[in-house]
Motif scaffolding. Sequence first.
Motif, short mmCIF file in Angstrom:
data_model
loop_
_atom_site.label_atom_id
_atom_site.label_comp_id
_atom_site.label_asym_id
_atom_site.label_seq_id
_atom_site.Cartn_x
_atom_site.Cartn_y
_atom_site.Cartn_z
N ILE A 85 0.82 -1.20 0.00
CA ILE A 85 0.00 0.00 0.00
C ILE A 85 0.86 1.26 0.00
CG2 ILE A 85 -1.71 1.32 1.29
CD1 ILE A 85 -2.82 -1.14 -0.10
N THR A 86 1.92 1.27 0.80
CA THR A 86 2.74 2.48 0.93
C THR A 86 3.42 2.83 -0.39
OG1 THR A 86 3.12 2.05 3.27
CG2 THR A 86 4.64 3.56 2.18
N LEU A 87 4.06 1.87 -1.04
CA LEU A 87 4.69 2.14 -2.32
C LEU A 87 3.68 2.15 -3.47
CD1 LEU A 87 8.11 0.25 -2.28
CD2 LEU A 87 7.69 2.69 -2.14
N GLY A 88 2.54 1.49 -3.25
CA GLY A 88 1.52 1.47 -4.29
C GLY A 88 0.95 2.84 -4.59
N VAL A 89 0.94 3.73 -3.60
CA VAL A 89 0.37 5.06 -3.80
C VAL A 89 1.20 5.88 -4.79
CG1 VAL A 89 -0.12 7.26 -2.66
CG2 VAL A 89 -0.88 5.12 -1.62
N PRO A 90 2.50 6.13 -4.55
CA PRO A 90 3.26 6.93 -5.53
C PRO A 90 3.41 6.22 -6.88
CG PRO A 90 4.72 6.05 -3.83
CD PRO A 90 3.33 5.80 -3.37
N ILE A 91 3.49 4.88 -6.89
CA ILE A 91 3.58 4.17 -8.16
C ILE A 91 2.28 4.33 -8.94
CG2 ILE A 91 3.63 1.86 -9.18
CD1 ILE A 91 6.37 2.91 -8.56
N ALA A 92 1.15 4.35 -8.24
CA ALA A 92 -0.13 4.57 -8.92
C ALA A 92 -0.18 5.95 -9.56
CB ALA A 92 -1.28 4.40 -7.92
N ALA A 93 0.33 6.96 -8.87
CA ALA A 93 0.36 8.31 -9.43
C ALA A 93 1.25 8.35 -10.67
CB ALA A 93 0.84 9.30 -8.39
N TRP A 94 2.43 7.73 -10.58
CA TRP A 94 3.33 7.65 -11.75
C TRP A 94 2.65 6.92 -12.89
CZ3 TRP A 94 4.95 3.03 -13.92
CH2 TRP A 94 5.86 3.14 -14.97
N CYS A 95 2.00 5.79 -12.60
CA CYS A 95 1.33 4.98 -13.62
C CYS A 95 0.25 5.79 -14.31
CB CYS A 95 0.75 3.73 -12.97
SG CYS A 95 -0.18 2.67 -14.10
N GLY A 96 -0.55 6.52 -13.55
CA GLY A 96 -1.60 7.33 -14.16
C GLY A 96 -1.04 8.36 -15.11
N ALA A 97 0.04 9.03 -14.69
CA ALA A 97 0.65 10.04 -15.55
C ALA A 97 1.24 9.42 -16.81
CB ALA A 97 1.73 10.79 -14.77
N PHE A 98 1.91 8.28 -16.68
CA PHE A 98 2.56 7.63 -17.81
C PHE A 98 1.52 7.11 -18.82
CE2 PHE A 98 5.93 4.21 -19.04
CZ PHE A 98 6.23 4.93 -20.20
N ILE A 99 0.45 6.48 -18.33
CA ILE A 99 -0.57 5.96 -19.23
C ILE A 99 -1.30 7.09 -19.94
CG2 ILE A 99 -2.82 4.81 -19.25
CD1 ILE A 99 -1.71 2.75 -17.38
N ALA A 100 -1.54 8.20 -19.25
CA ALA A 100 -2.15 9.36 -19.91
C ALA A 100 -1.24 9.86 -21.03
CB ALA A 100 -2.41 10.46 -18.89
N ASP A 101 0.06 9.91 -20.76
CA ASP A 101 1.02 10.37 -21.77
C ASP A 101 1.02 9.42 -22.98
OD1 ASP A 101 3.64 12.22 -22.10
OD2 ASP A 101 4.07 10.20 -22.84
N ILE A 102 1.00 8.11 -22.72
CA ILE A 102 0.98 7.12 -23.81
C ILE A 102 -0.28 7.29 -24.66
CG2 ILE A 102 0.79 4.65 -24.32
CD1 ILE A 102 2.49 4.16 -21.80
N SER A 103 -1.42 7.50 -24.00
CA SER A 103 -2.68 7.61 -24.73
C SER A 103 -2.76 8.86 -25.59
CB SER A 103 -3.85 7.58 -23.74
OG SER A 103 -3.87 8.75 -22.94
N LEU A 104 -2.02 9.90 -25.21
CA LEU A 104 -2.07 11.16 -25.95
C LEU A 104 -1.05 11.23 -27.08
CD1 LEU A 104 -2.53 13.66 -22.96
CD2 LEU A 104 -4.25 13.01 -24.65
N ARG A 105 -0.06 10.35 -27.07
CA ARG A 105 0.98 10.40 -28.11
C ARG A 105 0.49 9.71 -29.38
NH1 ARG A 105 5.62 12.56 -26.55
NH2 ARG A 105 5.92 12.77 -24.30
N ARG A 106 0.83 10.31 -30.51
CA ARG A 106 0.46 9.76 -31.81
C ARG A 106 1.69 9.32 -32.61
NH1 ARG A 106 -3.13 9.35 -29.24
NH2 ARG A 106 -5.23 10.24 -29.38
N ARG A 107 2.87 9.60 -32.12
CA ARG A 107 4.10 9.25 -32.83
C ARG A 107 5.01 8.46 -31.89
NH1 ARG A 107 6.69 14.51 -35.46
NH2 ARG A 107 8.07 12.88 -36.26
#
Length: 515
Positions: free
Chosen positions: A372-394
């Motif tokens: 749970i403790t490390l899951g919180v910051p990793i979840a925030a990183w994961c959300g940001a990374f997946i959003a970035d992947i979904s927005l990239r077209r190249r």
Amino acid sequence: MTALDEGRPDSAGATPGFAIELNGLNTIHESERKGRPRDLFWPWFAANVSVFGLSYGSFLLGFGISFWQATIVGVVGIVISFLLCGFIALAGKRGSAPTMVLSRAVFGVNGNRLPSILSWLLTVGWETVLTALAVLATATVFTQLGWAGGVATKVVALIVVAALIIAGGVIGFNLIMRMQMVITIVTGVLTVVYIVLVLGDMHLDKVAAIPAGDAPHVIGGFVFILTGFGLGWVNAAADYSRYLPRNARSSGVVGWTTFGSSLAPVILLIFGILLAGSSKELSTAIGQDPIGALASILPIWFLVPFVIVAVLGLVGGAVLDIYSSGLALLSAGVRVPRFVAAGIDGVLMTLGAIYVVFVATDFIGPFQGFLITLGVPIAAWCGAFIADISLRRRDYAEKELYDSRGRYGSVRWLPISLVVIGTVLGWGLVTNTYANWLGWQGYLLGPLGLGGKEGDWAFANLGVLVALLVGYLGIVIFGRRTIRHQEELPTATDPGTSGVAAAPDAARASAVDGA
């Protein structure tokens, strides 16, 4: 001409057999990209086929929920969490670089050191847990067989298990892929035999009588599954798809990663719930020695095969962890070759396993606190990374992933701020009652009217979901323009060549050496 002069490792970086992989943080050269998306099934299935998955049935029922509630949140949580891994694996195919190098496109070349450190801590923690479990399982089975199961057995088991894991991590990709195929076949067959043998210990009437829990407990179980399965792998999900050719089907990369990862855990979880729900004594014993408790209900003749399947399944997961933890250590800024980084993590893993096996008196408490403790910051990183992947077209501008003066910059403060904000909010909405040193968490439960640290919502661990949403929505809402601007810039990478090959000498050296 040396390999470094070419900007990449020589052919030994990808030769089959037992040659040490020399690829580090560099992008994989065109000549070394191979395979098909379905090849991803083997490493991900092998990493998650461990009978330890049965133990999650007991962990879920511990949240005070019924069989059907546990089954639904378990299956949905497993699939969704590994779907996140599938999306990040897609970035590996697009960029042919390790996960924590591709993350530089989001956080900046130097700013990405923060999530790299978090990733390193998570993977080292996981490999330590899996190693310790393998040792405890071996000792318990030996005791049940009437053989010596004391300190000497634990020491020998630790040496053997650690050696297998470290060898896989140090030698690298090709050995890991071969190991995982063997582990998949052996553990898959023996796990089916285990399930058949324990069918008689399942009592559907007792399972059906388990009362249902309320919403906070159901959500808590769901979050626990997210952190225990896919969110524990997201920071390594691109490390294996990076070797795929660029023309590999994107849907296949996402699909095979998700399917390979989810298949065994879903089956094991359902049977684990049935087992734990049939015996309160077994469910309690799992909290102390998860795999040893599962061995206690087996006939004597199957104990040796059981310890083989248990150890191999745990090794399969730990091998992927140690490989990725080495890459994360390099991305955090440690300047050593990849195989040396894996060796360093192997030493830390062994020391951590010694503590868990010979010093700690409880397993589930520290384990849940760690997740749970490390899951919180990793979840925030994961959300940001997946959003970035979904927005990239190249595809990524490979060369500039290693140059802080390039389009991805040195430090991108928006995503870093999102991780910090998501972590602060997240830790305020989770609790770890089993771990006293984490008693400070949950500080927002009272002010937000959720009943404080003793209320029902304290068990929901909403902080993981909040952190995931903060990272994702923050990039979708505020980062779209930056990503569009990055993709409009011309690339300096020559067509048909690796980005590292076109990089300046300093960038080439850092890519190979791991800086």
